[in-house]
Design a protein around this motif. Structure first.
Motif, PDB file in Angstrom:
ATOM      1  N   VAL A 180       0.859  -1.189   0.000  1.00  9.37           N
ATOM      2  CA  VAL A 180       0.000   0.000   0.000  1.00  9.37           C
ATOM      3  C   VAL A 180       0.891   1.233   0.000  1.00  9.37           C
ATOM      4  CG1 VAL A 180      -1.901  -1.184   1.163  1.00  9.37           C
ATOM      5  CG2 VAL A 180      -0.165  -0.022   2.533  1.00  9.37           C
TER       6      VAL A 180
ATOM      7  N   THR B 149       2.045   5.199   0.806  1.00  4.46           N
ATOM      8  CA  THR B 149       1.916   6.244   1.801  1.00  4.46           C
ATOM      9  C   THR B 149       1.130   7.413   1.210  1.00  4.46           C
ATOM     10  OG1 THR B 149       4.028   7.205   1.114  1.00  4.46           O
ATOM     11  CG2 THR B 149       4.088   5.578   2.895  1.00  4.46           C
TER      12      THR B 149
ATOM     13  N   LEU C 248       3.043  -5.026   3.551  1.00  5.17           N
ATOM     14  CA  LEU C 248       2.268  -5.570   4.669  1.00  5.17           C
ATOM     15  C   LEU C 248       2.313  -7.090   4.604  1.00  5.17           C
ATOM     16  CD1 LEU C 248      -0.851  -3.217   4.580  1.00  5.17           C
ATOM     17  CD2 LEU C 248       1.270  -2.941   5.874  1.00  5.17           C
TER      18      LEU C 248
ATOM     19  N   HIS D 130      -7.230   2.144   0.839  1.00  4.74           N
ATOM     20  CA  HIS D 130      -6.384   2.314   2.023  1.00  4.74           C
ATOM     21  C   HIS D 130      -6.304   1.032   2.843  1.00  4.74           C
ATOM     22  CE1 HIS D 130      -4.707   4.199   5.640  1.00  4.74           C
ATOM     23  NE2 HIS D 130      -4.425   5.244   4.873  1.00  4.74           N
ATOM     24  N   GLN D 131      -5.137   0.834   3.443  1.00  3.99           N
ATOM     25  CA  GLN D 131      -4.904  -0.356   4.264  1.00  3.99           C
ATOM     26  C   GLN D 131      -5.954  -0.507   5.355  1.00  3.99           C
ATOM     27  OE1 GLN D 131      -3.599   0.435   7.523  1.00  3.99           O
ATOM     28  NE2 GLN D 131      -3.188  -1.600   8.318  1.00  3.99           N
ATOM     29  N   VAL D 132      -6.359   0.596   5.996  1.00  6.24           N
ATOM     30  CA  VAL D 132      -7.300   0.498   7.111  1.00  6.24           C
ATOM     31  C   VAL D 132      -8.676   0.042   6.627  1.00  6.24           C
ATOM     32  CG1 VAL D 132      -8.187   2.883   7.123  1.00  6.24           C
ATOM     33  CG2 VAL D 132      -7.974   1.621   9.262  1.00  6.24           C
TER      34      VAL D 132
ATOM     35  N   ALA E 215      -5.504   7.186  11.027  1.00  2.89           N
ATOM     36  CA  ALA E 215      -4.481   7.877  10.222  1.00  2.89           C
ATOM     37  C   ALA E 215      -4.082   9.132  10.995  1.00  2.89           C
ATOM     38  CB  ALA E 215      -4.971   8.178   8.817  1.00  2.89           C
TER      39      ALA E 215
ATOM     40  N   SER F 235      -0.286   4.902  10.904  1.00  2.00           N
ATOM     41  CA  SER F 235      -0.017   4.999   9.475  1.00  2.00           C
ATOM     42  C   SER F 235      -0.035   3.588   8.919  1.00  2.00           C
ATOM     43  CB  SER F 235       1.344   5.658   9.216  1.00  2.00           C
ATOM     44  OG  SER F 235       2.384   4.853   9.746  1.00  2.00           O
ATOM     45  N   SER F 236       0.016   3.479   7.610  1.00  4.85           N
ATOM     46  CA  SER F 236       0.022   2.146   6.999  1.00  4.85           C
ATOM     47  C   SER F 236       1.211   1.328   7.477  1.00  4.85           C
ATOM     48  CB  SER F 236       0.051   2.279   5.478  1.00  4.85           C
ATOM     49  OG  SER F 236      -1.132   2.892   5.007  1.00  4.85           O
ATOM     50  N   GLU F 237       2.329   1.991   7.758  1.00  7.78           N
ATOM     51  CA  GLU F 237       3.510   1.272   8.215  1.00  7.78           C
ATOM     52  C   GLU F 237       3.292   0.595   9.566  1.00  7.78           C
ATOM     53  OE1 GLU F 237       5.342   4.841   5.913  1.00  7.78           O
ATOM     54  OE2 GLU F 237       3.551   4.415   7.094  1.00  7.78           O
TER      55      GLU F 237
ATOM     56  N   THR G 114      -5.296  10.881   0.202  1.00  6.84           N
ATOM     57  CA  THR G 114      -6.036  10.312   1.324  1.00  6.84           C
ATOM     58  C   THR G 114      -6.762  11.369   2.142  1.00  6.84           C
ATOM     59  OG1 THR G 114      -4.049  10.392   2.705  1.00  6.84           O
ATOM     60  CG2 THR G 114      -4.475   8.354   1.509  1.00  6.84           C
TER      61      THR G 114
END
Length: 594
Positions: A215, A217, A229, A261-263, A331, A367-369, A557
């Motif tokens: 994904v 940033t 991920l 988005h990852q979430v 986020a 964050s995605s990380e 985003t």
């Protein structure tokens, strides 16, 4: 007498907790996690067996290639298997990247899971990413298959051949009619592929350390990076969601999120595992969301902070919101003005038999990380302290540490860098190991956030390190300043940053402010003076520009691109200073723009 009162209160609290636990099905969730094998790529099978044909996902807007509005876990699983057959038919091999770049719809999830089932890696890209950046990102990912739509493909096709990835083998158009496209040009219609009698694709399981997603940033500090991920990280995050989210099968949730988005994928897996019903809204437009809140009466709403800004501007608090139990975001942390406006509405406590009107605001900073919000805070009608407080470590989330530049912990109350370490953390940046390891110390990764821990143990979010203002008096942090500006009557949104009146001089605080449509802010200089009367010397704004909200550069985003505003107004100031070098320094009000 005192001990009796304490015992009575404790008994009542225990009763409420047991009652809440029964409603939320915690015991069932423990059983669920005990039976689930931590395989994210097999979560749909588990959900289909557990929840059967009960419709769990409802689409606020239809897909271009399917008439289905209500989706059960078995229907999602069957559709994903058919899509997997399409990707396999087009030659996608294990470990190859399948990119998705299209309108914000639920099929981001379907297309991604279909890639996982055949051992490929899903690469969802926000369609708001510009075509040239998206093309460069596709090159770095070395994507072999691109799933897009006519809008996304037109943007990419307008680029030169050199900008497009040379190794992209196949393109699928999700909204093309069945006979559109051509195998000769390697552009296919999804409807046409689904109409073929393709053999089932072989399932290729992925191990705990294998990547499932890449994904990107948000790009707020530069070109978007590809966040890897892994299966074990997503599984760990899912465990936290399943165990600690105060939702139940009686809830109706509304997701208003970027669906790349990852979430979004994480929470869709979560609702499917738990059996929670949710409405997915891909348009993210305030009028449609307000209609949905009024007519469908969801009990949980989940959106990014910019969506809350749009809702408040559109008058959401004037609507009947008694159905709402929980507002959620992640986020970037949400703003105090958003939380205070929405918490008084809703029925979280009355549903538990507590005669108090109001709701919870669940706020996650991550964050995605990070894989899941690293820090979590729940605000209630009794919450008194805000001021950029972002809570404590998320249960089952990564370990956190506030450290100096060398990674050594700082004393409580001192400003430091937020670092994380744990199973949910990402596995690095795709084709950018140098960026990953430059921000890592002994397995601890620096998130880029400047924070401090308060006396009560809560973490206060002060800034992104790249946004700290380096003034003549020392560092000044932008985020607490923004909270103060947002509390001023008539302010809709703001962005605080440092500018340099002289290219070789220190920074001074400046702000760009967007007013509400019905605001009575006479001019930027009047607002600047009113604000500075409240602020200590080092935080006082040297410049304030009053602009239309449409002039805020918003990233894919929904985050304001602070670096662009900083660059824009630095250039403007230095140009004006160059023109008036021989004259007296400009008054800040003279630099205001209408």
């Amino acid at each position: 007498m005192m001990s009796y009162a304490i015992a009575t209160i404790a008994t009542l609290l225990l009763g409420y907790l047991l009652f809440a636990a029964a409603r939320l099905g915690y015991f069932g969730r423990l059983t669920l996690l005990a039976r689930w094998d931590d395989r994210v790529d097999r979560a749909l099978e588990f959900a289909a067996r557990r929840h059967g044909d009960r419709a769990l996902v409802e689409l606020a807007q239809p897909l271009a290639w399917s008439r289905e509005q209500h989706w059960s876990a078995p229907l999602i699983l069957d559709t994903v298997k058919r899509l997997s057959a399409c990707w396999h038919h087009l030659g996608v091999e294990e470990g190859e990247r399948v990119a998705i770049y299209k309108a914000n719809q639920f099929d981001y999830f379907l297309f991604s899971v279909a890639a996982l089932r055949i051992g490929a890696i899903a690469v969802p890209i926000n369609v708001n990413v510009s075509a040239d950046i998206a093309a460069g990102y596709l090159k770095r990912m070395d994507a072999k298959l691109l799933v897009t739509d006519s809008g996304g493909w037109q943007k990419l096709a307008a680029l030169s051949e050199k900008q497009l990835p040379a190794d992209l083998r196949q393109v699928v158009l999700a909204d093309a009619p069945p006979h559109a496209g051509s195998a000769a040009t390697r552009v296919h219609s999804l409807a046409g592929l689904l109409s073929e009698a393709l053999p089932p694709a072989p399932e290729r399981g992925r191990g705990a350390a294998d990547p499932l997603y890449i994904v990107h940033t948000s790009g707020t500090t530069g070109v978007p990076k590809g966040v890897i991920l892994k299966q074990e990280g997503i599984a760990q995050s899912l465990r936290s969601i399943v165990l600690f989210n105060p939702v139940s099968t009686r809830d109706l949730a509304c997701f208003a999120l970027p669906l790349n988005h990852q979430v979004s994928h994480l929470y869709l897996y979560g609702v499917l595992l738990m059996g929670v019903r949710c409405i997915v809204d891909g348009e993210l437009a305030a009028p449609g969301l307000i209609t949905l809140l009024r007519e469908r009466k969801p009990s949980v709403f989940f959106g990014f902070p910019i969506t809350y800004t749009r809702l408040l501007e559109a008058g959401v608090t004037e609507q009947p919101l008694d159905s709402l139990r929980i507002w959620g975001t992640t986020a970037d942390a949400s703003h105090e003005v958003q939380q205070r406006a929405l918490i008084p509405h809703g029925s979280f406590f009355t549903r538990l038999g507590i005669p108090v009107k109001g709701s919870l605001f669940v706020d996650g900073l991550g964050s995605s990380e990070v894989g899941i919000a690293a820090l979590l805070r729940i605000a209630t009608p009794w919450t008194k302290h805000f001021g950029r407080r972002v809570g404590r470590r998320t249960p089952l989330g990564p370990e956190i540490k506030i450290a100096d530049a060398d990674g050594a912990p700082v004393a409580k109350g001192e400003v430091g860098r937020l670092m994380i370490k744990g199973k949910s953390m990402f596995g690095g940046y795709w084709n950018a190991h140098d960026v990953f390891y430059s921000a890592t110390r002994d397995g601890w990764w620096f998130t880029g956030d400047m924070v401090r821990q308060g006396e009560d143990g809560e973490v206060v979010h002060l800034d992104r390190e790249v946004d700290v203002m380096h003034t003549a008096r020392g560092p000044v942090y932008t985020l607490p300043l923004e909270e103060i500006v947002l509390k001023q009557a008539g302010v809709l949104d703001t962005c605080v940053f440092g500018v340099r009146p002289r290219a070789d001089g220190p920074e001074v605080p400046a702000a760009v402010v967007a007013a509400r449509a019905d605001a009575r802010i006479p001019d930027g200089e009047t607002l600047r003076r009113a604000l500075n009367a409240q602020l200590p010397g080092e935080q006082r704004l040297a410049h304030l520009w009053l602009v239309d909200w449409s002039e805020f550069p918003i990233g894919a985003t929904g985050k304001t691109l602070k670096r662009r505003l900083r660059e824009r107004y630095n250039q403007r100031l230095q140009a004006q200073q160059s023109e008036t070098r021989e004259k007296a320094p400009c008054d800040a009000g003279a630099l205001q723009t209408a």
